[in-house]
Design a protein around this motif. Structure first.
Motif, short mmCIF file in Angstrom:
data_model
loop_
_atom_site.label_atom_id
_atom_site.label_comp_id
_atom_site.label_asym_id
_atom_site.label_seq_id
_atom_site.Cartn_x
_atom_site.Cartn_y
_atom_site.Cartn_z
N ALA A 1 0.83 -1.21 0.00
CA ALA A 1 0.00 0.00 0.00
C ALA A 1 0.87 1.26 0.00
CB ALA A 1 -0.93 0.00 1.21
N TYR A 2 1.85 1.30 0.87
CA TYR A 2 2.71 2.49 0.93
C TYR A 2 3.64 2.59 -0.28
CZ TYR A 2 1.20 4.03 5.52
OH TYR A 2 0.46 4.53 6.57
N THR A 3 3.97 1.46 -0.87
CA THR A 3 4.76 1.49 -2.10
C THR A 3 3.96 2.11 -3.24
OG1 THR A 3 6.03 -0.47 -1.46
CG2 THR A 3 6.01 0.10 -3.80
N VAL A 4 2.69 1.71 -3.34
CA VAL A 4 1.81 2.31 -4.36
C VAL A 4 1.65 3.80 -4.10
CG1 VAL A 4 -0.55 2.35 -5.25
CG2 VAL A 4 0.58 0.16 -4.82
N ALA A 5 1.49 4.17 -2.82
CA ALA A 5 1.38 5.60 -2.48
C ALA A 5 2.63 6.35 -2.90
CB ALA A 5 1.14 5.77 -0.98
N ALA A 6 3.81 5.75 -2.67
CA ALA A 6 5.06 6.40 -3.06
C ALA A 6 5.15 6.53 -4.58
CB ALA A 6 6.25 5.59 -2.53
N LEU A 7 4.66 5.55 -5.30
CA LEU A 7 4.71 5.60 -6.77
C LEU A 7 3.84 6.73 -7.32
CD1 LEU A 7 4.53 1.77 -7.61
CD2 LEU A 7 6.47 3.29 -8.00
N VAL A 8 2.60 6.81 -6.86
CA VAL A 8 1.70 7.84 -7.39
C VAL A 8 2.12 9.23 -6.90
CG1 VAL A 8 -0.24 6.26 -7.69
CG2 VAL A 8 0.00 7.49 -5.54
N ALA A 9 2.63 9.31 -5.66
CA ALA A 9 3.09 10.60 -5.16
C ALA A 9 4.32 11.06 -5.94
CB ALA A 9 3.43 10.49 -3.67
N SER A 10 5.16 10.12 -6.37
CA SER A 10 6.36 10.48 -7.13
C SER A 10 6.01 11.22 -8.41
CB SER A 10 7.15 9.21 -7.47
OG SER A 10 7.67 8.59 -6.31
N ILE A 11 4.93 10.82 -9.04
CA ILE A 11 4.52 11.46 -10.30
C ILE A 11 4.11 12.90 -10.05
CG2 ILE A 11 2.87 11.38 -12.20
CD1 ILE A 11 2.65 8.35 -11.73
N ALA A 12 3.26 13.12 -9.05
CA ALA A 12 2.79 14.48 -8.77
C ALA A 12 3.91 15.36 -8.25
CB ALA A 12 1.65 14.43 -7.75
N TYR A 13 4.72 14.84 -7.34
CA TYR A 13 5.84 15.63 -6.81
C TYR A 13 6.81 16.02 -7.91
CZ TYR A 13 4.71 14.79 -1.86
OH TYR A 13 4.12 14.79 -0.62
N ALA A 14 7.15 15.08 -8.78
CA ALA A 14 8.10 15.37 -9.86
C ALA A 14 7.57 16.49 -10.75
CB ALA A 14 8.37 14.11 -10.67
N ALA A 15 6.27 16.44 -11.08
CA ALA A 15 5.68 17.47 -11.93
C ALA A 15 5.67 18.83 -11.22
CB ALA A 15 4.26 17.08 -12.33
N LEU A 16 5.26 18.84 -9.96
CA LEU A 16 5.20 20.09 -9.20
C LEU A 16 6.58 20.74 -9.07
CD1 LEU A 16 2.76 19.38 -6.23
CD2 LEU A 16 2.51 21.17 -7.96
N PHE A 17 7.57 19.94 -8.73
CA PHE A 17 8.89 20.51 -8.47
C PHE A 17 9.65 20.79 -9.76
CE2 PHE A 17 8.26 18.01 -4.38
CZ PHE A 17 7.71 19.11 -3.74
N LEU A 18 9.31 20.09 -10.84
CA LEU A 18 9.84 20.46 -12.15
C LEU A 18 9.32 21.84 -12.54
CD1 LEU A 18 11.45 19.64 -14.72
CD2 LEU A 18 9.29 18.72 -15.62
N LEU A 19 8.03 22.08 -12.28
CA LEU A 19 7.46 23.41 -12.54
C LEU A 19 8.19 24.47 -11.73
CD1 LEU A 19 5.33 25.40 -13.61
CD2 LEU A 19 3.83 24.64 -11.74
N LEU A 20 8.40 24.21 -10.44
CA LEU A 20 9.13 25.17 -9.61
C LEU A 20 10.51 25.45 -10.17
CD1 LEU A 20 8.31 24.18 -5.90
CD2 LEU A 20 7.61 26.23 -7.14
N GLY A 21 11.16 24.41 -10.70
CA GLY A 21 12.49 24.58 -11.26
C GLY A 21 12.52 25.49 -12.46
N THR A 22 11.38 25.61 -13.16
CA THR A 22 11.33 26.47 -14.34
C THR A 22 10.94 27.91 -14.02
OG1 THR A 22 9.01 25.97 -14.82
CG2 THR A 22 10.66 24.48 -15.76
N ILE A 23 10.36 28.15 -12.84
CA ILE A 23 9.84 29.50 -12.58
C ILE A 23 10.63 30.26 -11.52
CG2 ILE A 23 7.52 28.83 -13.25
CD1 ILE A 23 6.74 28.64 -10.36
#
Length: 239
Positions: free
Chosen positions: A132-154
């Motif tokens: 369960a927590y592995t699945v949570a880490a997987l889906v959270a990884s996608i959202a976090y990567a997108a959010l922080f990639l955006l921060l890296g551009t702005i």
């Protein structure tokens, strides 16, 4: 939408010796903590959930997401080398999408795999807690990567803002203010984990449908905005 050359350069930048050591520090610490806890308490489902939820998902995953997401493009913008990348005949959405894929892959590798191993050490996946927590880490990884990639551009202070969100908003305010928990990637991913677990040990303040929709919306929106910002940088450089 995926360029192997951009991906190779991004992987090389993210997995350099110094950044790789930083990325690997928290997973190693998680495993060490899990071994120690198992030695002291034995196989305890509640303790396993507390360790995986309190350290792995709440601390390790977002911090690794900050390092991978901002590191995928932030340093290139800071030192100006992004101009040479943008001068290549590669579409700007392709650049962003490729860097996002790399950031997601790195975040997943350094967070989901250690989370699963820690869960197996703590209680052998009793009540599906490790999965369960592995699945949570997987889906959270996608959202976090997108959010922080955006921060890296702005912003040039993407790491600082990323840590503020991860450690202050999600960890501090999320534990004190109930409304803040509904605007948390951690809680959205926990909604998915709760469904996988099917028990009472993994809980979330948002429903599965809400959590899943918000994960998708935030990922898509952050990726789109990052592409728009990169287009602005290109035009500014050309002018």
């Amino acid at each position: 939408m995926y360029d192997p050359t951009v991906a190779r350069l991004t992987y090389r930048g993210l997995l350099g010796r110094r950044r790789a050591l930083i990325l690997g520090a928290l997973p190693v610490l998680l495993i060490v903590i899990s071994v120690a806890v198992r030695g002291f308490t034995g196989a305890d489902d509640q303790v396993a959930s507390d360790v995986l939820g309190g350290f792995a998902l709440a601390t390790m995953v977002p911090i690794i997401g900050v390092i991978a997401g901002t590191g995928a493009i932030g340093p290139e913008i800071d030192d100006g080398s992004v101009v040479y990348l943008l001068a290549k005949p590669v579409k700007r959405p392709t650049i962003i999408f490729t860097k996002l894929i790399v950031a997601i892959a790195v975040t997943m590798a350094f967070s989901a795999i250690p989370t699963f191993l820690a869960g197996m050490i703590l209680n052998g996946n009793g009540q599906q807690i490790a999965v369960a927590y592995t699945v949570a880490a997987l889906v959270a990884s996608i959202a976090y990567a997108a959010l922080f990639l955006l921060l890296g551009t702005i912003t040039r202070h993407a790491v600082v803002f990323g840590l503020v969100y991860a450690l202050v908003w999600e960890a501090l305010f999320g534990s004190l203010v109930s409304g803040a928990r509904t605007l948390s990637v951690q809680q959205w991913s926990l909604a998915v984990a709760q469904k996988v677990s099917g028990g009472d040990l993994v809980t979330s303040d948002v429903g599965l449908t809400t959590g899943a929709v918000l994960l998708v919306v935030v990922t898509v929106a952050a990726t789109w905005f990052a592409g728009q910002k990169l287009r602005t940088l290109t035009l500014a450089g050309e002018e």
